[in-house]
Motif scaffolding. Structure first.
Motif, mmCIF file in Angstrom:
data_model
loop_
_atom_site.group_PDB
_atom_site.id
_atom_site.type_symbol
_atom_site.label_atom_id
_atom_site.label_comp_id
_atom_site.label_asym_id
_atom_site.label_seq_id
_atom_site.Cartn_x
_atom_site.Cartn_y
_atom_site.Cartn_z
ATOM 1 N N ASP A 187 0.797 -1.230 0.000
ATOM 2 C CA ASP A 187 0.000 0.000 0.000
ATOM 3 C C ASP A 187 0.827 1.277 0.000
ATOM 4 N N SER A 188 2.061 1.219 0.494
ATOM 5 C CA SER A 188 2.926 2.402 0.500
ATOM 6 C C SER A 188 4.355 1.945 0.764
ATOM 7 N N ALA A 189 5.282 2.837 0.537
ATOM 8 C CA ALA A 189 6.692 2.489 0.723
ATOM 9 C C ALA A 189 7.499 3.752 0.972
ATOM 10 N N GLY A 190 8.693 3.545 1.501
ATOM 11 C CA GLY A 190 9.592 4.663 1.719
ATOM 12 C C GLY A 190 11.001 4.181 1.953
ATOM 13 N N PHE A 191 11.923 5.115 1.882
ATOM 14 C CA PHE A 191 13.323 4.759 2.097
ATOM 15 C C PHE A 191 14.109 5.980 2.559
ATOM 16 N N ALA A 192 15.177 5.702 3.286
ATOM 17 C CA ALA A 192 16.115 6.727 3.721
ATOM 18 C C ALA A 192 17.468 6.406 3.126
ATOM 19 N N VAL A 193 18.114 7.411 2.555
ATOM 20 C CA VAL A 193 19.450 7.252 1.986
ATOM 21 C C VAL A 193 20.382 8.248 2.665
ATOM 22 N N TYR A 194 21.537 7.760 3.087
ATOM 23 C CA TYR A 194 22.538 8.599 3.740
ATOM 24 C C TYR A 194 23.676 8.852 2.765
ATOM 25 N N GLY A 195 23.822 10.104 2.348
ATOM 26 C CA GLY A 195 24.882 10.488 1.434
ATOM 27 C C GLY A 195 26.025 11.158 2.163
ATOM 28 N N GLU A 252 18.290 11.739 3.627
ATOM 29 C CA GLU A 252 17.164 12.147 2.801
ATOM 30 C C GLU A 252 16.121 11.029 2.901
ATOM 31 N N ILE A 253 14.857 11.392 3.092
ATOM 32 C CA ILE A 253 13.776 10.410 3.190
ATOM 33 C C ILE A 253 12.734 10.696 2.121
ATOM 34 N N TYR A 254 12.302 9.636 1.455
ATOM 35 C CA TYR A 254 11.243 9.718 0.454
ATOM 36 C C TYR A 254 10.227 8.623 0.760
ATOM 37 N N LYS A 255 8.936 8.992 0.832
ATOM 38 C CA LYS A 255 7.918 7.982 1.089
ATOM 39 C C LYS A 255 6.586 8.454 0.531
ATOM 40 N N GLU A 256 5.820 7.496 0.023
ATOM 41 C CA GLU A 256 4.541 7.834 -0.593
ATOM 42 C C GLU A 256 3.623 6.617 -0.616
ATOM 43 N N VAL A 257 2.351 6.875 -0.833
ATOM 44 C CA VAL A 257 1.369 5.828 -1.078
ATOM 45 C C VAL A 257 1.610 5.259 -2.474
ATOM 46 N N GLY A 258 1.481 3.959 -2.614
ATOM 47 C CA GLY A 258 1.655 3.327 -3.915
ATOM 48 C C GLY A 258 2.427 2.034 -3.816
ATOM 49 N N TYR A 259 2.461 1.301 -4.906
ATOM 50 C CA TYR A 259 3.193 0.049 -4.950
ATOM 51 C C TYR A 259 4.682 0.354 -4.804
ATOM 52 N N PRO A 260 5.413 -0.409 -3.992
ATOM 53 C CA PRO A 260 6.805 -0.059 -3.666
ATOM 54 C C PRO A 260 7.716 0.177 -4.867
#
Length: 297
Positions: free
Chosen positions: A35-43, A119-127
């Protein structure tokens, strides 16, 4: 049922491939949380700069944000938008003022994360769609964590997706359920913490931030959580310098770790790891219950 993935790069030559590797891992967890997904990336940190990840239901408003903020602050700021999110870069010495301006004059933007590296990106939707919208496969970095959500206790919204970030360069993803999160939320509110969702994961993230603000290390905070957080869970926590893993004392949620000379990887299931380089020679094991694992630089 949610799916979690995490990747910590030891070999700097793999840093340009972090996003590609993490994207592949996240894609295998789609059926655990569609139903939703997100991820954090450390640069890599940028000297004297703090990054603020913003989210907006109307991303067209990002177009004028740089001009407006620069005028208000009297200092040049940079805004880079990606779909419904944007990364705001500000000088460290005006960061506190920037947060006040964002809160008071731009309430339409939600702050997803703050820090020198995160940086974090997350939203509703298929991963896989969410990862594609934000270009995860093209991102580079030292480590990252991702989450696919199957909502069972709160609404399916972008703000309710994981990761949750409640401290600088810190975030948490969670598979499971906490039984005492409402009591903990009330206690943390009395300490001055604020919450944007009813999600129990936000409470866990705020709890860890509160312990670390009191001077405890991440490891000590996770150890303390074993007595203060009640439920069944697997946590993966991202920090400025690494990531940690903790399962509850029963450890009923699936989890697997793999380590080579080049990386450490976590997945809710082993299939999330099979596409990684040299996985056939990795040390693979199931993390022990009530045991803190941490890798850092």
């Amino acid at each position: 049922m949610c799916g979690i993935v995490g990747l910590f790069i030891k070999d700097e030559s793999l840093e340009p491939n972090l996003g590609e590797m993490l994207s592949g891992m996240l894609g295998t967890m789609c059926d655990r949380g569609p139903d939703s997904a997100g991820f954090a990336v450390y640069g890599s940190p940028e000297n004297g700069v703090v990054k603020v990840t913003l989210q907006s239901a109307d991303p067209a408003q990002f177009n004028s944000l740089q001009t407006k903020l620069s005028k208000i602050l009297g200092r040049s700021v940079a805004v880079t938008s990606k779909d419904t999110h944007a990364i705001l870069r500000v000088d460290h010495d005006i960061f506190d003022t920037t947060r006040e301006v964002l809160r008071d004059q731009f309430p339409q933007f939600r702050v997803m994360a703050v820090g020198e590296r995160i940086e974090i990106y997350k939203e509703v939707g298929y991963p896989t769609d969410v990862a594609g919208r934000f270009g995860l496969a093209n991102m580079r970095g030292t480590h990252g964590i991702g989450h696919t959500r199957m909502a069972t206790e709160s609404a399916v919204t972008s703000i309710g997706a994981h990761p949750f970030s409640t401290g600088s360069d810190q975030c948490l993803v969670h598979n499971g359920s906490l039984s005492n999160h409402n009591n903990l939320r009330r206690e943390l509110k009395h300490e001055g913490r604020t919450f944007e969702t009813e999600n129990d994961t936000e409470v866990a993230a705020a709890y860890l931030s509160a312990q670390m603000d009191k001077g405890l290390s991440l490891g000590a905070s996770l150890e303390k959580s074993l007595g203060d957080l009640d439920g069944f869970y697997t946590f993966v926590v991202g920090t400025r310098d690494g990531f940690g893993v903790l399962r509850d004392p029963v450890a009923c949620k699936p989890a697997v770790l793999a380590e080579t000379d080049r990386y450490v990887a976590f997945g809710s299931e082993y299939r999330a790891l099979v596409g990684l380089p040299d996985i056939e020679s990795a040390r693979v094991w199931e993390p022990e219950p009530a045991t803190v694992y941490f890798w850092g630089r």
